[in-house]
Design a protein around this motif. Structure first.
Motif, PDB file in Angstrom:
ATOM      1  N   VAL A  96       4.699  17.369  12.024  1.00 42.24           N
ATOM      2  CA  VAL A  96       5.235  18.343  11.065  1.00 42.24           C
ATOM      3  C   VAL A  96       4.208  19.452  10.880  1.00 42.24           C
ATOM      4  O   VAL A  96       3.170  19.229  10.253  1.00 42.24           O
ATOM      5  CB  VAL A  96       5.555  17.678   9.710  1.00 42.24           C
ATOM      6  N   PRO A  97       4.449  20.649  11.439  1.00 40.34           N
ATOM      7  CA  PRO A  97       3.497  21.754  11.276  1.00 40.34           C
ATOM      8  C   PRO A  97       3.253  22.046   9.797  1.00 40.34           C
ATOM      9  O   PRO A  97       4.178  22.044   8.980  1.00 40.34           O
ATOM     10  CB  PRO A  97       4.205  22.932  11.957  1.00 40.34           C
ATOM     11  N   GLY A  98       2.004  22.279   9.450  1.00 37.88           N
ATOM     12  CA  GLY A  98       1.653  22.499   8.052  1.00 37.88           C
ATOM     13  C   GLY A  98       1.294  21.224   7.325  1.00 37.88           C
ATOM     14  O   GLY A  98       0.787  21.262   6.203  1.00 37.88           O
ATOM     15  N   GLN A  99       1.567  20.075   7.963  1.00 34.71           N
ATOM     16  CA  GLN A  99       1.182  18.772   7.413  1.00 34.71           C
ATOM     17  C   GLN A  99       0.561  17.914   8.516  1.00 34.71           C
ATOM     18  O   GLN A  99       0.720  16.697   8.547  1.00 34.71           O
ATOM     19  CB  GLN A  99       2.395  18.071   6.807  1.00 34.71           C
ATOM     20  N   SER A 100      -0.167  18.568   9.431  1.00 34.08           N
ATOM     21  CA  SER A 100      -0.700  17.854  10.596  1.00 34.08           C
ATOM     22  C   SER A 100      -1.727  16.799  10.222  1.00 34.08           C
ATOM     23  O   SER A 100      -1.765  15.708  10.822  1.00 34.08           O
ATOM     24  CB  SER A 100      -1.302  18.852  11.589  1.00 34.08           C
ATOM     25  N   LEU A 101      -2.594  17.089   9.242  1.00 31.77           N
ATOM     26  CA  LEU A 101      -3.591  16.085   8.839  1.00 31.77           C
ATOM     27  C   LEU A 101      -2.943  14.970   8.038  1.00 31.77           C
ATOM     28  O   LEU A 101      -3.311  13.798   8.187  1.00 31.77           O
ATOM     29  CB  LEU A 101      -4.712  16.748   8.046  1.00 31.77           C
ATOM     30  N   TYR A 102      -1.970  15.312   7.204  1.00 30.79           N
ATOM     31  CA  TYR A 102      -1.208  14.274   6.513  1.00 30.79           C
ATOM     32  C   TYR A 102      -0.549  13.364   7.543  1.00 30.79           C
ATOM     33  O   TYR A 102      -0.618  12.132   7.448  1.00 30.79           O
ATOM     34  CB  TYR A 102      -0.147  14.913   5.619  1.00 30.79           C
ATOM     35  N   GLY A 103       0.085  13.974   8.562  1.00 32.12           N
ATOM     36  CA  GLY A 103       0.725  13.181   9.599  1.00 32.12           C
ATOM     37  C   GLY A 103      -0.264  12.313  10.351  1.00 32.12           C
ATOM     38  O   GLY A 103       0.019  11.152  10.677  1.00 32.12           O
ATOM     39  N   ALA A 104      -1.448  12.865  10.634  1.00 33.07           N
ATOM     40  CA  ALA A 104      -2.466  12.082  11.328  1.00 33.07           C
ATOM     41  C   ALA A 104      -2.888  10.873  10.495  1.00 33.07           C
ATOM     42  O   ALA A 104      -3.084   9.769  11.025  1.00 33.07           O
ATOM     43  CB  ALA A 104      -3.673  12.962  11.638  1.00 33.07           C
ATOM     44  N   SER A 105      -3.020  11.066   9.190  1.00 34.76           N
ATOM     45  CA  SER A 105      -3.406   9.951   8.327  1.00 34.76           C
ATOM     46  C   SER A 105      -2.324   8.878   8.299  1.00 34.76           C
ATOM     47  O   SER A 105      -2.609   7.680   8.305  1.00 34.76           O
ATOM     48  CB  SER A 105      -3.702  10.450   6.905  1.00 34.76           C
ATOM     49  N   LYS A 106      -1.060   9.307   8.292  1.00 34.95           N
ATOM     50  CA  LYS A 106       0.040   8.351   8.257  1.00 34.95           C
ATOM     51  C   LYS A 106       0.289   7.715   9.624  1.00 34.95           C
ATOM     52  O   LYS A 106       0.775   6.580   9.712  1.00 34.95           O
ATOM     53  CB  LYS A 106       1.306   9.041   7.737  1.00 34.95           C
ATOM     54  N   ALA A 107      -0.024   8.443  10.703  1.00 39.29           N
ATOM     55  CA  ALA A 107       0.032   7.836  12.029  1.00 39.29           C
ATOM     56  C   ALA A 107      -1.035   6.752  12.151  1.00 39.29           C
ATOM     57  O   ALA A 107      -0.820   5.703  12.780  1.00 39.29           O
ATOM     58  CB  ALA A 107      -0.153   8.901  13.112  1.00 39.29           C
ATOM     59  N   ASN A 116       0.853  -1.194   0.000  1.00 35.25           N
ATOM     60  CA  ASN A 116       0.000   0.000   0.000  1.00 35.25           C
ATOM     61  C   ASN A 116       0.886   1.240   0.000  1.00 35.25           C
ATOM     62  O   ASN A 116       1.290   1.739   1.055  1.00 35.25           O
ATOM     63  CB  ASN A 116      -0.913  -0.017   1.225  1.00 35.25           C
ATOM     64  N   ASN A 117       1.178   1.715  -1.201  1.00 31.25           N
ATOM     65  CA  ASN A 117       2.090   2.845  -1.377  1.00 31.25           C
ATOM     66  C   ASN A 117       1.373   4.141  -1.733  1.00 31.25           C
ATOM     67  O   ASN A 117       1.899   5.232  -1.482  1.00 31.25           O
ATOM     68  CB  ASN A 117       3.113   2.489  -2.471  1.00 31.25           C
ATOM     69  N   ALA A 118       0.181   4.064  -2.322  1.00 33.36           N
ATOM     70  CA  ALA A 118      -0.517   5.270  -2.789  1.00 33.36           C
ATOM     71  C   ALA A 118      -0.747   6.240  -1.634  1.00 33.36           C
ATOM     72  O   ALA A 118      -1.156   5.842  -0.544  1.00 33.36           O
ATOM     73  CB  ALA A 118      -1.849   4.886  -3.425  1.00 33.36           C
ATOM     74  N   GLY A 119      -0.473   7.515  -1.878  1.00 30.97           N
ATOM     75  CA  GLY A 119      -0.684   8.513  -0.840  1.00 30.97           C
ATOM     76  C   GLY A 119      -0.552   9.918  -1.390  1.00 30.97           C
ATOM     77  O   GLY A 119       0.053  10.139  -2.452  1.00 30.97           O
ATOM     78  N   ILE A 120      -1.129  10.878  -0.670  1.00 31.60           N
ATOM     79  CA  ILE A 120      -1.048  12.284  -1.050  1.00 31.60           C
ATOM     80  C   ILE A 120      -0.722  13.110   0.188  1.00 31.60           C
ATOM     81  O   ILE A 120      -0.895  12.656   1.320  1.00 31.60           O
ATOM     82  CB  ILE A 120      -2.367  12.798  -1.675  1.00 31.60           C
ATOM     83  N   ILE A 121      -0.220  14.325  -0.034  1.00 33.33           N
ATOM     84  CA  ILE A 121      -0.021  15.262   1.059  1.00 33.33           C
ATOM     85  C   ILE A 121      -1.147  16.290   1.048  1.00 33.33           C
ATOM     86  O   ILE A 121      -1.962  16.334   0.126  1.00 33.33           O
ATOM     87  CB  ILE A 121       1.349  15.961   0.982  1.00 33.33           C
ATOM     88  N   GLN A 122      -1.190  17.109   2.086  1.00 31.96           N
ATOM     89  CA  GLN A 122      -2.188  18.171   2.193  1.00 31.96           C
ATOM     90  C   GLN A 122      -1.567  19.485   1.733  1.00 31.96           C
ATOM     91  O   GLN A 122      -0.344  19.590   1.600  1.00 31.96           O
ATOM     92  CB  GLN A 122      -2.623  18.326   3.648  1.00 31.96           C
ATOM     93  N   PRO A 123      -2.371  20.517   1.483  1.00 31.88           N
ATOM     94  CA  PRO A 123      -1.799  21.849   1.275  1.00 31.88           C
ATOM     95  C   PRO A 123      -0.984  22.258   2.497  1.00 31.88           C
ATOM     96  O   PRO A 123      -1.311  21.888   3.632  1.00 31.88           O
ATOM     97  CB  PRO A 123      -3.033  22.742   1.120  1.00 31.88           C
ATOM     98  N   PHE A 124       0.093  23.021   2.296  1.00 31.58           N
ATOM     99  CA  PHE A 124       0.909  23.485   3.419  1.00 31.58           C
ATOM    100  C   PHE A 124       0.136  24.565   4.170  1.00 31.58           C
ATOM    101  O   PHE A 124       0.149  25.740   3.811  1.00 31.58           O
ATOM    102  CB  PHE A 124       2.252  24.020   2.921  1.00 31.58           C
ATOM    103  N   ALA A 125      -0.571  24.149   5.222  1.00 35.81           N
ATOM    104  CA  ALA A 125      -1.430  25.064   5.975  1.00 35.81           C
ATOM    105  C   ALA A 125      -1.672  24.507   7.357  1.00 35.81           C
ATOM    106  O   ALA A 125      -1.627  23.292   7.577  1.00 35.81           O
ATOM    107  CB  ALA A 125      -2.765  25.271   5.260  1.00 35.81           C
TER     108      ALA A 125
END
Length: 266
Positions: free
Chosen positions: A148-159, A87-96
């Protein structure tokens, strides 16, 4: 699990680490099922592979449960079995900051990164459990254990991917299915473009740390899979920050915050 003569599904196989995984698995003698939302990039992966019947490509959105659930039957019909899932597919969020993110962006990141991984895992696990040996590899992120500030939701998804994978590891002990979680650091991919995220010029300044080529990241992921490793840290930055965050989490968090300050406007 040795990958030679195995049938392995790779999501996000149209570019970046996913494409490198597809090509290297084929080179090691596996049959590969490459999955991606982008038909054009997936077709390019197929052209580069020149693998004939050993490669099949499937255009689908892993965040759509019905599409994920229909895939295993198609894979078995085409290849006869399925032995592995990456499972490699993934995206980041806007830097916000979280306060600045709208729910459309929040839900999109969670749907692709977490639910996409969950849907694919749930869809394929019954098939994997029937094999003499099988393997699930889930790609988390350095941002999955380090805020990582600005990628908090991305980090939450990866956590969430991290804990899901570790839970699967425990649940599947004593079965034929091995489980590995991967934490890449900076890798030279086009994830910002694929995520629809714009990077302003000031945000694109050079880092003192050179990103790892996707081919090297893929090599380390496959090695971890073949060695049945519980966790794989990909890149010197991931290894360093894993150590620092365990040693002094508040200091490490402030360090990352200083690095990200310019992206967040102060």
């Amino acid at each position: 699990m040795q990958v030679a003569d195995k049938v392995i599904v790779v999501t996000g196989g149209g570019s970046g680490i996913g494409r490198a995984l597809v090509l290297q698995l084929l080179a090691k003698g596996a049959q590969v099922v490459a999955v991606d939302l982008n038909a054009e990039s997936l077709e390019e992966t197929g052209r580069l592979a020149r693998a004939g019947e050993r490669l099949s490509t499937h255009v689908l959105n892993v965040a759509h449960r019905e599409e994920a659930e229909a895939l295993p039957a198609a894979v078995v019909a085409r290849h006869g079995a399925v032995d592995g899932l990456i499972n490699n597919a993934g995206i980041i969020q806007p830097f916000a900051r979280v306060n600045e993110l709208d729910y459309v962006a929040i839900e999109r990141v969670m749907e692709v990164n977490f639910y996409g991984t969950l849907y694919m895992t749930k869809a394929f696990l019954p098939y994997l459990l029937k094999r003499p040996e099988a393997h699930i590899v889930n790609i988390s992120s350095m941002g999955g254990f380090l805020p990582v500030p600005g990628q908090s939701l991305y980090g939450a998804s990866k956590a969430a991917v991290k804990l899901l994978t570790e839970g699967l590891y425990a649940e599947l002990l004593g079965t034929p299915v091995r489980v590995t979680v991967v934490f890449p650091g900076a890798v030279a991919t086009n994830i910002t473009t694929n995520s629809g995220v714009e990077v302003r010029q000031s945000e694109g300044r050079r880092s003192s740390l050179k990103p790892l080529p996707p081919e090297e990241a893929a090599r380390r992921i496959i090695a971890g899979m073949e060695q049945n490793r519980f966790r794989v840290l990909v890149g010197s930055d991931a290894r360093l920050m894993d150590f620092l965050y365990r040693l002094a989490p508040a200091w490490a968090t402030r360090f990352i915050q200083r690095q990200m300050r310019s992206l967040l406007g102060g």
